[in-house]
Motif scaffolding. Structure first.
Motif, PDB file in Angstrom:
ATOM      1  N   TYR A  93       0.826  -1.218   0.000  1.00 34.48           N
ATOM      2  CA  TYR A  93       0.000   0.000   0.000  1.00 34.48           C
ATOM      3  C   TYR A  93       0.859   1.267   0.000  1.00 34.48           C
ATOM      4  O   TYR A  93       0.445   2.307   0.502  1.00 34.48           O
ATOM      5  N   THR A  94       2.049   1.162  -0.593  1.00 36.81           N
ATOM      6  CA  THR A  94       3.001   2.273  -0.614  1.00 36.81           C
ATOM      7  C   THR A  94       3.047   2.928  -1.983  1.00 36.81           C
ATOM      8  O   THR A  94       3.172   2.244  -3.005  1.00 36.81           O
ATOM      9  N   ALA A 128      -2.697   7.910  -1.325  1.00 32.53           N
ATOM     10  CA  ALA A 128      -1.474   8.000  -0.531  1.00 32.53           C
ATOM     11  C   ALA A 128      -1.753   8.170   0.963  1.00 32.53           C
ATOM     12  O   ALA A 128      -0.816   8.223   1.763  1.00 32.53           O
ATOM     13  N   ASN A 129      -3.037   8.262   1.323  1.00 31.76           N
ATOM     14  CA  ASN A 129      -3.382   8.513   2.715  1.00 31.76           C
ATOM     15  C   ASN A 129      -4.637   7.740   3.095  1.00 31.76           C
ATOM     16  O   ASN A 129      -5.552   7.582   2.288  1.00 31.76           O
ATOM     17  N   SER A 160      -6.612   1.656   2.780  1.00 35.00           N
ATOM     18  CA  SER A 160      -6.570   1.195   1.389  1.00 35.00           C
ATOM     19  C   SER A 160      -7.975   0.851   0.929  1.00 35.00           C
ATOM     20  O   SER A 160      -8.879   0.613   1.740  1.00 35.00           O
ATOM     21  N   GLN A 172      -3.083   0.408   5.126  1.00 37.28           N
ATOM     22  CA  GLN A 172      -3.076   1.863   5.165  1.00 37.28           C
ATOM     23  C   GLN A 172      -2.158   2.387   4.066  1.00 37.28           C
ATOM     24  O   GLN A 172      -1.001   1.978   3.955  1.00 37.28           O
ATOM     25  N   ASN A 200       0.437   4.751   2.277  1.00 38.63           N
ATOM     26  CA  ASN A 200       1.516   5.618   2.756  1.00 38.63           C
ATOM     27  C   ASN A 200       2.336   6.100   1.568  1.00 38.63           C
ATOM     28  O   ASN A 200       2.280   5.520   0.473  1.00 38.63           O
ATOM     29  N   VAL A 245       6.187   7.461   0.195  1.00 38.82           N
ATOM     30  CA  VAL A 245       7.626   7.510   0.450  1.00 38.82           C
ATOM     31  C   VAL A 245       8.228   8.586  -0.437  1.00 38.82           C
ATOM     32  O   VAL A 245       8.249   8.450  -1.668  1.00 38.82           O
TER      33      VAL A 245
END
Length: 286
Positions: free
Chosen positions: A216-217, A233-234, A237, A243, A245, A247
């Motif tokens: 989920y990145t 991105a927040n 999911s 969730q 996230n 990078v």
């Protein structure tokens, strides 16, 4: 078993011949997102369903209807080609209007198909089965169907906007309306399957066998970080199992790859040459 009814599903008669628009109309007949593609896509998806039920019936209903749309478009194209000027250019050039029409006409409509429609797109590329998707996974296939109907409706709308022929507009208006229904039906079917299987395809692969730490990145792999503000991105999911996230500065997980030299009988470029080392290659190495 298929049974052909001679009447068209809807009218397909232009106000006047227009060979140039006949060429353009080929796109939604034999192009990537044309009626040939969706007809065979739905039929092959339906034939691949192992068992009966509402999903197979929906696919067969819609695939058969798309065959009717092929006939409507083929009829319209043939009528747009009625009386098309296919004589010599010298004669056509005496009348600027006829010359202009002849100049923009698809010559294969005269030479190959005898003033009939062809299984090809608007620039003459022949229809190919590479356009269709039938995977055996209904959720994946229905999503592909939604894309096909979205692209097809977009192209039909653009064609509608580019003609003043009321007969052509009337037929396109029907096809656009049917694309509205088909988009809605695939959305409904997708939502129903997502409620049963969740949203990630395939739903049958065990989660513990994938690298869940990156499931989920969103990695920032382009200049700027505006994508970090998106829903993707927040928060939770979309499958509810993780969730999202973001990078900002991704780091490599693997080392720089080092490949062994190929064996001599492959005759790749020698490592010494690639590394830029000086010196001649011995004759025995040729």
């Amino acid at each position: 078993m298929f049974y052909h009814v001679k009447e068209l599903q809807y009218h397909a008669k232009p106000e006047r011949p227009d060979p140039i628009f006949a060429k353009q109309l080929q796109e939604i007949l034999g192009g990537q997102f044309g009626e040939i593609s969706v007809a065979l896509q739905y039929l092959f998806q339906g034939w691949a369903v192992r068992g009966n039920g509402k999903y197979k019936d929906l696919l067969m209903d819609t695939g058969a209807e798309e065959l009717a749309h092929i006939e409507m478009l083929a009829t319209m194209i043939a009528r747009l080609l009625d009386g098309a000027p296919v004589g010599d250019l010298e004669t056509a050039a005496k009348d600027p209007v006829i010359g202009a029409i002849l100049g923009g006409m698809n010559p294969q409509h005269a030479i190959v198909s005898g003033l009939g429609a062809m299984p090809a797109d608007s620039v003459g590329n022949k229809w190919t089965a590479d356009y269709i998707i039938a995977s055996g996974n209904l959720l994946a296939d229905f999503r592909a169907n939604l894309n096909s109907e979205s692209q097809g409706r977009l192209q039909a709308v653009r064609l509608y906007e580019s003609t003043n022929d009321r007969g052509v507009k009337d037929m396109l208006s029907w096809l656009i309306a049917r694309d509205t229904m088909h988009q809605n039906q695939w959305i409904a079917a997708i939502k129903e399957l997502e409620a049963k299987e969740n949203v990630v395809v395939p739903s049958t692969f065990p989660n513990h066998l994938e690298k869940r730490e990156v499931s989920y990145t969103l990695f920032n792999y382009s200049a700027g970080n505006e994508s970090a503000t998106g829903r993707w991105a927040n928060g939770p999911s979309m499958d509810g199992e993780g969730q999202f996230n973001f990078v900002e500065n991704p780091v490599p997980y693997g080392n720089k790859p080092k490949l062994k030299p190929a064996p001599p009988y492959i005759h790749d470029t020698l490592p010494a040459v690639i590394k830029g080392q000086s010196g001649k290659i011995p004759p025995s190495m040729y």
